[in-house]
Design a protein around this motif. Structure first.
Motif, PDB file in Angstrom:
ATOM      1  N   SER A  71       0.830  -1.046  -0.154  1.00  0.00           N
ATOM      2  CA  SER A  71       0.469   0.134   0.255  1.00  0.00           C
ATOM      3  C   SER A  71       0.619   1.182  -0.392  1.00  0.00           C
ATOM      4  N   TYR A  72       1.949   1.134   0.126  1.00  0.00           N
ATOM      5  CA  TYR A  72       3.174   2.629   0.242  1.00  0.00           C
ATOM      6  C   TYR A  72       2.413   3.550  -1.132  1.00  0.00           C
ATOM      7  N   PRO A  73       3.055   2.596  -1.924  1.00  0.00           N
ATOM      8  CA  PRO A  73       2.776   3.643  -3.396  1.00  0.00           C
ATOM      9  C   PRO A  73       1.742   4.336  -3.292  1.00  0.00           C
ATOM     10  N   LEU A  74       0.616   3.789  -3.583  1.00  0.00           N
ATOM     11  CA  LEU A  74      -0.870   3.668  -3.418  1.00  0.00           C
ATOM     12  C   LEU A  74      -1.572   4.762  -2.561  1.00  0.00           C
ATOM     13  N   LEU A  75      -0.285   5.125  -1.238  1.00  0.00           N
ATOM     14  CA  LEU A  75      -0.554   6.266  -0.236  1.00  0.00           C
ATOM     15  C   LEU A  75       0.512   7.274  -0.368  1.00  0.00           C
ATOM     16  N   THR A  76       1.203   7.079  -1.570  1.00  0.00           N
ATOM     17  CA  THR A  76       2.601   8.508  -1.661  1.00  0.00           C
ATOM     18  C   THR A  76       3.037   8.330  -3.119  1.00  0.00           C
ATOM     19  N   THR A  77       2.192   7.676  -3.765  1.00  0.00           N
ATOM     20  CA  THR A  77       2.115   8.707  -5.418  1.00  0.00           C
ATOM     21  C   THR A  77       0.822  10.100  -5.844  1.00  0.00           C
ATOM     22  N   PRO A  78      -0.098   9.475  -4.580  1.00  0.00           N
ATOM     23  CA  PRO A  78      -0.814  11.403  -5.458  1.00  0.00           C
ATOM     24  C   PRO A  78       0.225  11.807  -4.622  1.00  0.00           C
ATOM     25  N   ILE A  79       0.556  11.969  -3.970  1.00  0.00           N
ATOM     26  CA  ILE A  79       0.967  13.392  -3.007  1.00  0.00           C
ATOM     27  C   ILE A  79       1.950  13.593  -3.860  1.00  0.00           C
ATOM     28  N   GLU A  80       3.111  13.037  -4.474  1.00  0.00           N
ATOM     29  CA  GLU A  80       4.688  13.148  -5.611  1.00  0.00           C
ATOM     30  C   GLU A  80       3.541  13.628  -6.145  1.00  0.00           C
ATOM     31  N   ILE A  81       2.704  13.002  -7.062  1.00  0.00           N
ATOM     32  CA  ILE A  81       1.377  13.848  -8.172  1.00  0.00           C
ATOM     33  C   ILE A  81       1.565  14.901  -7.779  1.00  0.00           C
ATOM     34  N   LEU A  82       0.919  15.625  -7.068  1.00  0.00           N
ATOM     35  CA  LEU A  82       0.466  17.094  -6.980  1.00  0.00           C
ATOM     36  C   LEU A  82       1.374  17.770  -6.807  1.00  0.00           C
ATOM     37  N   PHE A  83       2.965  17.460  -5.838  1.00  0.00           N
ATOM     38  CA  PHE A  83       4.093  18.097  -5.428  1.00  0.00           C
ATOM     39  C   PHE A  83       4.441  18.631  -6.783  1.00  0.00           C
ATOM     40  N   ALA A  84       4.552  17.501  -8.695  1.00  0.00           N
ATOM     41  CA  ALA A  84       5.539  17.810  -9.669  1.00  0.00           C
ATOM     42  C   ALA A  84       4.385  18.335 -10.237  1.00  0.00           C
ATOM     43  N   LYS A  85       3.486  18.735  -9.694  1.00  0.00           N
ATOM     44  CA  LYS A  85       2.133  19.089 -11.233  1.00  0.00           C
ATOM     45  C   LYS A  85       3.028  20.531 -11.623  1.00  0.00           C
ATOM     46  N   GLN A  86       3.063  21.194 -10.786  1.00  0.00           N
ATOM     47  CA  GLN A  86       3.857  23.012 -11.655  1.00  0.00           C
ATOM     48  C   GLN A  86       5.494  22.818 -12.135  1.00  0.00           C
ATOM     49  N   THR A  87       5.926  21.328 -11.977  1.00  0.00           N
ATOM     50  CA  THR A  87       7.290  21.302 -12.902  1.00  0.00           C
ATOM     51  C   THR A  87       7.474  19.247 -13.920  1.00  0.00           C
ATOM     52  N   PHE A  88       6.348  19.178 -14.494  1.00  0.00           N
ATOM     53  CA  PHE A  88       6.154  18.266 -15.222  1.00  0.00           C
ATOM     54  C   PHE A  88       6.251  19.111 -16.626  1.00  0.00           C
ATOM     55  N   GLU A  89       6.003  20.174 -17.313  1.00  0.00           N
ATOM     56  CA  GLU A  89       6.457  20.623 -17.885  1.00  0.00           C
ATOM     57  C   GLU A  89       7.639  21.199 -18.022  1.00  0.00           C
ATOM     58  N   GLN A  90       8.700  21.224 -17.096  1.00  0.00           N
ATOM     59  CA  GLN A  90       9.894  21.200 -17.095  1.00  0.00           C
ATOM     60  C   GLN A  90      10.384  19.683 -17.489  1.00  0.00           C
ATOM     61  N   ALA A  91       9.768  18.581 -16.971  1.00  0.00           N
ATOM     62  CA  ALA A  91      10.150  17.374 -16.594  1.00  0.00           C
ATOM     63  C   ALA A  91      10.124  16.543 -18.033  1.00  0.00           C
ATOM     64  N   ILE A  92       9.243  16.711 -19.069  1.00  0.00           N
ATOM     65  CA  ILE A  92       8.627  16.848 -20.572  1.00  0.00           C
ATOM     66  C   ILE A  92       9.482  16.970 -21.459  1.00  0.00           C
ATOM     67  N   GLU A  93      10.622  18.607 -21.652  1.00  0.00           N
ATOM     68  CA  GLU A  93      11.035  18.606 -22.307  1.00  0.00           C
ATOM     69  C   GLU A  93      12.552  17.977 -21.785  1.00  0.00           C
ATOM     70  N   GLN A  94      13.045  17.932 -20.458  1.00  0.00           N
ATOM     71  CA  GLN A  94      14.233  17.859 -20.117  1.00  0.00           C
ATOM     72  C   GLN A  94      13.982  15.954 -20.672  1.00  0.00           C
ATOM     73  N   PHE A  95      13.043  14.978 -20.312  1.00  0.00           N
ATOM     74  CA  PHE A  95      12.695  13.354 -20.914  1.00  0.00           C
ATOM     75  C   PHE A  95      12.882  13.487 -22.408  1.00  0.00           C
ATOM     76  N   LYS A  96      12.127  14.858 -23.470  1.00  0.00           N
ATOM     77  CA  LYS A  96      12.428  15.034 -24.308  1.00  0.00           C
ATOM     78  C   LYS A  96      13.578  14.947 -25.507  1.00  0.00           C
ATOM     79  N   SER A  97      14.133  15.854 -24.775  1.00  0.00           N
ATOM     80  CA  SER A  97      15.946  16.454 -25.023  1.00  0.00           C
ATOM     81  C   SER A  97      16.572  15.199 -24.454  1.00  0.00           C
ATOM     82  N   GLU A  98      16.235  13.985 -23.259  1.00  0.00           N
ATOM     83  CA  GLU A  98      17.138  12.495 -23.271  1.00  0.00           C
ATOM     84  C   GLU A  98      16.977  11.677 -24.022  1.00  0.00           C
ATOM     85  N   GLN A  99      15.827  11.717 -25.066  1.00  0.00           N
ATOM     86  CA  GLN A  99      14.954  10.933 -25.678  1.00  0.00           C
ATOM     87  C   GLN A  99      15.806  10.540 -26.769  1.00  0.00           C
ATOM     88  N   THR A 100      16.778  11.735 -27.367  1.00  0.00           N
ATOM     89  CA  THR A 100      16.820  12.523 -28.980  1.00  0.00           C
ATOM     90  C   THR A 100      18.777  12.543 -28.408  1.00  0.00           C
TER      91      THR A 100
END
Length: 100
Positions: A71-100
């Motif tokens: 149950s640990y991931p079930l309890l903590t993942t929503p909290i992580e998503i809530l905190f990460a919302k503000q940096t998703f766009e930056q993370a997507i750009e970094q992910f795309k740049s690492e893929q190429t």
């Protein structure tokens, strides 16, 4: 509120593994105070759960620990998503740049 990675609109079109990598990148991009707040929030959610484990002894503790581990991931993942919302766009750009 997005409780799962599949419900985050910014991550539509990505595979599950890619979403998890983007979440990791977004969490790494958080500022130090936000990371501390994330850890405190996770601790606040988990503390009562693990205090309850103190009431079990012997073999009765084994299934409870198994349930806690699952149950640990079930309890903590929503909290992580809530905190990460503000940096998703930056993370997507970094992910795309690492893929190429």
């Amino acid at each position: 509120m997005n409780l799962r990675l599949s419900s985050v609109k910014a991550l539509d079109g990505y595979k599950l593994r890619d979403r998890q990598q983007i979440l990791t990148l977004a969490l790494e991009a958080l500022s130090a105070p936000k990371k501390v707040m994330l850890r405190v929030a996770k601790l606040a959610v988990l503390t009562p759960f693990f205090i309850a484990l103190a009431y079990f002894e012997g073999w009765a503790l084994l299934p409870v620990l198994l349930a806690a581990g699952l149950s640990y991931p079930l309890l903590t993942t929503p909290i992580e998503i809530l905190f990460a919302k503000q940096t998703f766009e930056q993370a997507i750009e970094q992910f795309k740049s690492e893929q190429t």
